[in-house]
Design an enzyme around this catalytic site. Structure first.
Site, PDB file in Angstrom:
ATOM      1  N   ASP A   1       0.859  -1.180   0.000  1.00 39.75           N
ATOM      2  CA  ASP A   1       0.000   0.000   0.000  1.00 39.75           C
ATOM      3  C   ASP A   1       0.894   1.229   0.000  1.00 39.75           C
ATOM      4  O   ASP A   1       2.117   1.092  -0.072  1.00 39.75           O
ATOM      5  CB  ASP A   1      -0.916  -0.011   1.249  1.00 39.75           C
ATOM      6  CG  ASP A   1      -0.138   0.204   2.546  1.00 39.75           C
ATOM      7  OD1 ASP A   1       1.102   0.253   2.523  1.00 39.75           O
ATOM      8  OD2 ASP A   1      -0.778   0.322   3.610  1.00 39.75           O
TER       9      ASP A   1
ATOM     10  N   ASP B   1       1.464   4.746   2.363  1.00 37.45           N
ATOM     11  CA  ASP B   1       1.062   5.359   3.636  1.00 37.45           C
ATOM     12  C   ASP B   1       1.450   6.832   3.665  1.00 37.45           C
ATOM     13  O   ASP B   1       2.582   7.186   3.329  1.00 37.45           O
ATOM     14  CB  ASP B   1       1.775   4.644   4.795  1.00 37.45           C
ATOM     15  CG  ASP B   1       1.583   3.146   4.758  1.00 37.45           C
ATOM     16  OD1 ASP B   1       0.524   2.677   5.202  1.00 37.45           O
ATOM     17  OD2 ASP B   1       2.486   2.431   4.263  1.00 37.45           O
TER      18      ASP B   1
ATOM     19  N   ASP C   1      -3.229   4.355   2.887  1.00 41.87           N
ATOM     20  CA  ASP C   1      -3.555   4.671   4.287  1.00 41.87           C
ATOM     21  C   ASP C   1      -3.200   6.126   4.575  1.00 41.87           C
ATOM     22  O   ASP C   1      -2.108   6.574   4.208  1.00 41.87           O
ATOM     23  CB  ASP C   1      -2.727   3.800   5.254  1.00 41.87           C
ATOM     24  CG  ASP C   1      -3.182   2.349   5.275  1.00 41.87           C
ATOM     25  OD1 ASP C   1      -4.319   2.076   4.845  1.00 41.87           O
ATOM     26  OD2 ASP C   1      -2.390   1.498   5.725  1.00 41.87           O
TER      27      ASP C   1
HETATM   28  N1  CTP Z   1       1.023   1.192  11.591  1.00 41.16           N
HETATM   29  C1  CTP Z   1       0.499   1.596  12.786  1.00 41.16           C
HETATM   30  N2  CTP Z   1      -0.824   1.443  13.050  1.00 41.16           N
HETATM   31  C2  CTP Z   1      -1.632   0.889  12.114  1.00 41.16           C
HETATM   32  C3  CTP Z   1      -1.126   0.469  10.887  1.00 41.16           C
HETATM   33  C4  CTP Z   1       0.230   0.635  10.649  1.00 41.16           C
HETATM   34  O1  CTP Z   1       1.222   2.095  13.623  1.00 41.16           O
HETATM   35  N3  CTP Z   1      -2.921   0.764  12.390  1.00 41.16           N
HETATM   36  C5  CTP Z   1       2.442   1.420  11.322  1.00 41.16           C
HETATM   37  C6  CTP Z   1       3.336   0.211  11.530  1.00 41.16           C
HETATM   38  O2  CTP Z   1       4.429   0.591  12.324  1.00 41.16           O
HETATM   39  C7  CTP Z   1       3.863  -0.093  10.169  1.00 41.16           C
HETATM   40  C8  CTP Z   1       3.633   1.159   9.374  1.00 41.16           C
HETATM   41  O3  CTP Z   1       2.559   1.828   9.999  1.00 41.16           O
HETATM   42  O4  CTP Z   1       5.236  -0.361  10.232  1.00 41.16           O
HETATM   43  C9  CTP Z   1       3.295   0.885   7.948  1.00 41.16           C
HETATM   44  O5  CTP Z   1       2.375  -0.179   7.900  1.00 41.16           O
HETATM   45  P1  CTP Z   1       2.176  -1.071   6.624  1.00 41.16           P
HETATM   46  O6  CTP Z   1       1.690  -0.246   5.507  1.00 41.16           O
HETATM   47  O7  CTP Z   1       1.323  -2.218   7.019  1.00 41.16           O
HETATM   48  O8  CTP Z   1       3.624  -1.670   6.368  1.00 41.16           O
HETATM   49  P2  CTP Z   1       4.843  -1.150   5.504  1.00 41.16           P
HETATM   50  O9  CTP Z   1       6.019  -1.189   6.384  1.00 41.16           O
HETATM   51  O10 CTP Z   1       4.510   0.147   4.859  1.00 41.16           O
HETATM   52  O11 CTP Z   1       5.006  -2.288   4.429  1.00 41.16           O
HETATM   53  P3  CTP Z   1       4.316  -2.366   2.980  1.00 41.16           P
HETATM   54  O12 CTP Z   1       5.337  -1.827   2.045  1.00 41.16           O
HETATM   55  O13 CTP Z   1       4.039  -3.806   2.761  1.00 41.16           O
HETATM   56  O14 CTP Z   1       3.070  -1.550   3.009  1.00 41.16           O
HETATM   57 MN    MN Z   2       2.716   0.430   3.788  1.00 49.41          MN
HETATM   58 MN    MN Z   3      -0.331   0.745   5.578  1.00 50.53          MN
END
Ligand code: CTP
Ligand code: MN
Ligand code: MN
Length: 502
Positions: free
Chosen positions: A336, A338, A426
């Site tokens: 995703d 963020d 997100d």
């Molecule tokens: N996070 C959080 N609370 C949430 C969701 C996520 O604090 N409800 C934080 C976590 O620390 C996570 C970061 O946001 O490390 C990013 O989450 P995520 O998008 O799931 O992981 P990524 O590290 O961005 O990996 P990816 O590239 O697969 O998206």
């Molecule tokens: Mn992410």
């Molecule tokens: Mn995320």
């Protein structure tokens, strides 16, 4: 100024094991378990020091087991002490502090477990193998057990091992064996931080967080190119099904397990089952499955950044938008994208997300939106559990991204001729004075965050979460406007986002 919540006064009751002998004593430091080594110390001094520590609220274990966190010895002769420790058949020895009595006396004087410093450590000295004149390879003991003290880039030279360990971790997660799951994740994280590929098992000697099981897996891979245990898991029907189901947006291990127990094995089984009711998130998850299970590229993330930035500017020109998550850590692909958005005007950040969502809806690019209003309350204690969600306003979105907005074109499947794709996004909107904590928390990686919190708790008597940093013994919150402030409060060297891929 934030007030210390009343709940901090609550103390853990001592476990029965500590309550014997001279009456019950209050446990003040539940996270720390001491073991005093009798060699050199002698029995009577050991009993005296044990009583002293217990009277100050420390837990002192009579037996050396894997639950011990701090081993204290008066025997400064490292090699004999370490030989003795290794013979104890401990799994968690690499994660324990092995300390000189000076740490103990410092802690007794301060009335709390003081932070472990290098001068306190009794470090393992690896014996030089007979007939070998060169010193042993780089001291593995210099690698910290905490991911927040290891610089880990996206360049993982031990992927063959870490992929295997992550399968084992996930399998444990599916079977609700959280301790083992975490142990495999920690081991994988240590291997990710190494500057070179492990080519011989001996190279892993002295590395923190590598237990017996992990070593056996590494050895098997070194010898056969793969692990039989991992292969077995990968071909296991339950693992395959739970992996498939949890790959759907909105389906967690609990739901996946429920469907599995009903005998469902495929998406068509789930969709055809009259008893299964999908929530809105899961419906969108299935609807856009092909797109959102496909990695998002850096170019796509950039394009989404432009779209969201434009929306934010149109609504509140002085708002601040930043990329966070994996792309901020320099990853080439993500599941995703963020973002974190905040406004100088306190309180304004609470209305910005609904406005952004509204705007995207009008533009026809909003495919799904789950908005969660802020429940943030400054009087809430920083949570002990990392997994606990933060309380900021946030939204989980699926957006429609047009190919002509992406420099390098869409990362669509071969033969997919559509001019667009769906992407998961997100957004989180903390108040400005919480921005640094939220940015640090959302940048990840998850393992990095877990260890930051564990380090704060175990080494600094502080609590850290996405909202705040709290000093437990001083009973005060520590303010921060940048991530660097937070690292400094924790007494940690600053780590750039691209060094946090633990
Ligand atoms: N996070 C959080 N609370 C949430 C969701 C996520 O604090 N409800 C934080 C976590 O620390 C996570 C970061 O946001 O490390 C990013 O989450 P995520 O998008 O799931 O992981 P990524 O590290 O961005 O990996 P990816 O590239 O697969 O998206
Ligand atoms: Mn992410
Ligand atoms: Mn995320």
């Amino acid at each position: 100024m934030l007030r210390a919540p009343a709940v901090l006064g609550v103390r853990k009751r001592p476990r029965p094991a500590e309550a014997g002998g001279a009456g019950r004593q209050e446990v003040k430091f539940g996270d720390v378990r001491l073991y005093l080594v009798e060699r050199k110390m002698g029995l009577s001094r050991r009993s005296f020091l044990t009583r002293l520590a217990r009277s100050k609220g420390f837990i002192v274990d009579e037996a050396l087991s894997d639950t011990v966190t701090h081993v204290v010895s008066e025997d400064r002769e490292a090699s004999s002490l370490w030989t003795w420790l290794r013979q104890r058949a401990l799994k968690d020895l690499p994660g324990m502090h092995v300390l000189d009595i000076s740490w103990f006396t410092d802690s007794m004087r301060e009335g709390r477990p003081v932070a472990v410093e290098t001068r306190h450590l009794i470090q393992d000295t690896l014996p030089t193998p007979p007939g070998c004149s060169t010193p042993p390879p780089a001291p593995a003991s210099s690698i910290s057990q905490y991911a927040c003290q290891r610089r880990t880039t996206t360049e993982n030279r031990n992927r063959i091992f870490t992929d295997a360990l992550e399968v084992l971790a996930e399998s444990c997660e599916f079977n609700e064996m959280e301790g083992r799951c975490l142990a495999f994740r920690r081991a994988a994280s240590v291997l990710k931080s190494l500057p070179a590929a492990v080519q011989r098992l001996e190279a892993t000697r002295g590395l923190p967080c590598l237990g017996e099981h992990t070593r056996a897996v590494i050895e098997e891979i070194l010898q056969c190119g793969h692990s039989f245990e991992v292969r077995k898991i990968l071909s296991d029907e339950r693992y395959q099904t739970l992996k498939l189901f949890t790959s759907v947006f909105g389906v967690g291990p609990k739901t996946a397990e429920k469907w599995y127990r009903r005998g469902l094995r495929s998406f068509s089984d789930v969709l055809a089952e009259p008893g299964v009711r999908l929530n809105r998130m899961q419906q969108s998850g299935f609807l856009h499955y092909g797109d959102i299970s496909r990695a998002v590229s850096k170019a796509e993330a950039r394009a989404l950044g432009n779209i969201i930035d434009e929306a934010v500017r149109a609504i509140t020109p002085d708002a601040q938008l930043a990329l966070t998550g994996g792309f901020r850590r320099g990853k080439e692909f993500g599941h995703d994208v963020d973002f974190i958005v905040t406004t100088p005007e306190q309180g304004r950040e609470e209305t910005i997300l609904p406005q952004i969502i509204q705007r995207m809806k009008k533009q026809g690019i909003l495919l799904y939106s789950d908005y969660q209003a802020s429940t943030f309350d400054v009087s809430k204690l920083p949570s002990h559990r990392f997994e606990a969600m933060d309380h900021f306003a946030k939204c989980f979105l699926i957006l429609r991204l047009e190919g002509n907005q992406v420099d390098a074109g869409l990362n669509n499947a071969e033969g997919d001729s559509r001019s667009w794709r769906a992407v998961r996004v997100d957004l989180v909107a903390p108040p400005m004075d919480r921005y640094a904590f939220a940015l640090l928390g959302w940048t990840g990686s998850r393992q990095f965050e877990r260890d930051l919190r564990r380090f704060a708790r175990m080494e600094r008597q502080m609590l850290l979460d996405n909202h705040a940093l709290y000093h437990k013994t001083k009973k005060e919150f520590l303010a921060a406007t940048t991530e660097k402030d937070i690292f400094a409060h924790l007494g940690l060297e600053y780590m750039e986002p691209w060094q946090r891929n633990a």
